[in-house]
Scaffold this motif. Structure first.
Motif, PDB file in Angstrom:
ATOM      1  N   CYS A  58       0.756  -1.284   0.034  1.00  0.00           N
ATOM      2  CA  CYS A  58      -0.055  -0.048   0.061  1.00  0.00           C
ATOM      3  C   CYS A  58       0.883   1.180   0.103  1.00  0.00           C
ATOM      4  O   CYS A  58       1.903   1.256   0.684  1.00  0.00           O
ATOM      5  CB  CYS A  58      -0.849  -0.002   1.052  1.00  0.00           C
ATOM      6  SG  CYS A  58      -1.955   1.471   1.528  1.00  0.00           S
ATOM      7  N   HIS A  60       0.057   3.847   1.057  1.00  0.00           N
ATOM      8  CA  HIS A  60      -0.202   4.887   2.603  1.00  0.00           C
ATOM      9  C   HIS A  60       0.345   4.187   3.645  1.00  0.00           C
ATOM     10  O   HIS A  60       1.141   4.994   4.126  1.00  0.00           O
ATOM     11  CB  HIS A  60      -1.610   5.236   2.508  1.00  0.00           C
ATOM     12  CG  HIS A  60      -2.008   6.182   3.644  1.00  0.00           C
ATOM     13  ND1 HIS A  60      -1.732   7.406   3.634  1.00  0.00           N
ATOM     14  CD2 HIS A  60      -2.507   5.736   4.633  1.00  0.00           C
ATOM     15  CE1 HIS A  60      -2.248   7.948   4.611  1.00  0.00           C
ATOM     16  NE2 HIS A  60      -2.791   7.080   5.506  1.00  0.00           N
ATOM     17  N   CYS A  61      -0.119   3.009   4.100  1.00  0.00           N
ATOM     18  CA  CYS A  61       0.101   2.334   5.070  1.00  0.00           C
ATOM     19  C   CYS A  61       1.698   1.533   5.192  1.00  0.00           C
ATOM     20  O   CYS A  61       2.086   1.079   6.138  1.00  0.00           O
ATOM     21  CB  CYS A  61      -0.723   1.545   5.681  1.00  0.00           C
ATOM     22  SG  CYS A  61      -1.267   0.078   4.646  1.00  0.00           S
ATOM     23  N   LEU A  78      -3.575   1.753  -3.180  1.00  0.00           N
ATOM     24  CA  LEU A  78      -3.985   1.899  -1.763  1.00  0.00           C
ATOM     25  C   LEU A  78      -4.869   0.633  -1.482  1.00  0.00           C
ATOM     26  O   LEU A  78      -5.715   0.086  -2.253  1.00  0.00           O
ATOM     27  CB  LEU A  78      -4.972   3.073  -1.398  1.00  0.00           C
ATOM     28  CG  LEU A  78      -4.362   4.436  -1.638  1.00  0.00           C
ATOM     29  CD1 LEU A  78      -5.577   5.592  -1.385  1.00  0.00           C
ATOM     30  CD2 LEU A  78      -3.178   4.909  -0.804  1.00  0.00           C
ATOM     31  N   CYS A  82      -7.139   1.742   3.717  1.00  0.00           N
ATOM     32  CA  CYS A  82      -6.600   3.107   3.631  1.00  0.00           C
ATOM     33  C   CYS A  82      -7.554   3.725   2.901  1.00  0.00           C
ATOM     34  O   CYS A  82      -7.996   5.018   2.887  1.00  0.00           O
ATOM     35  CB  CYS A  82      -5.072   3.159   2.955  1.00  0.00           C
ATOM     36  SG  CYS A  82      -3.955   2.770   4.459  1.00  0.00           S
ATOM     37  N   ASP A  85     -10.464   4.799   4.508  1.00  0.00           N
ATOM     38  CA  ASP A  85     -10.059   5.719   5.777  1.00  0.00           C
ATOM     39  C   ASP A  85     -10.060   6.986   5.246  1.00  0.00           C
ATOM     40  O   ASP A  85      -9.737   8.145   5.966  1.00  0.00           O
ATOM     41  CB  ASP A  85      -8.581   5.389   6.550  1.00  0.00           C
ATOM     42  CG  ASP A  85      -8.995   4.288   7.519  1.00  0.00           C
ATOM     43  OD1 ASP A  85     -10.019   3.903   7.832  1.00  0.00           O
ATOM     44  OD2 ASP A  85      -7.968   3.863   7.760  1.00  0.00           O
TER      45      ASP A  85
END
Length: 105
Positions: A58, A60-61, A78, A82, A85
């Protein structure tokens, strides 16, 4: 492991969504995955349903994920968590119009 068909390897790096004649996502390693459907739900990320499950990190995370439903934001994949979120899309602001006062005639 899922029972969905899978593309080999772990996708990392930037991705590109390619349009006509065949819609697909091209991963950084050159692997192309067919897009079955796209969902224009948010202005800041696009959501795609893929023909095969892909493994990716991912953007993002940074956790590893496996999915057939992925989001693309700023040329990065993503994970579903995520994407969920991200801030909710809000409609245009509602303008309140003050009532017009009438004079007694």
């Amino acid at each position: 492991m899922s029972i969905a068909p899978q593309a080999p390897g772990l996708g990392m790096g930037s991705v590109h969504v390619v349009g006509d004649p065949s819609h697909r996502i091209v991963l950084a390693d050159g692997l192309a995955v067919e897009i079955l459907a796209s969902y224009p739900v948010r202005p800041d990320a696009d959501l795609y349903s893929l023909a095969v499950a892909i493994e990716f990190r991912c953007g993002h995370c940074r956790h590893e994920s496996e999915a057939t439903l992925v989001a693309v934001r700023d040329h990065a994949l993503l994970c579903p968590g995520c994407y969920a979120d991200l801030d909710l899309v809000r409609g245009p602001p509602v303008m309140e119009i003050a009532p017009v006062q009438r004079s007694a005639a």
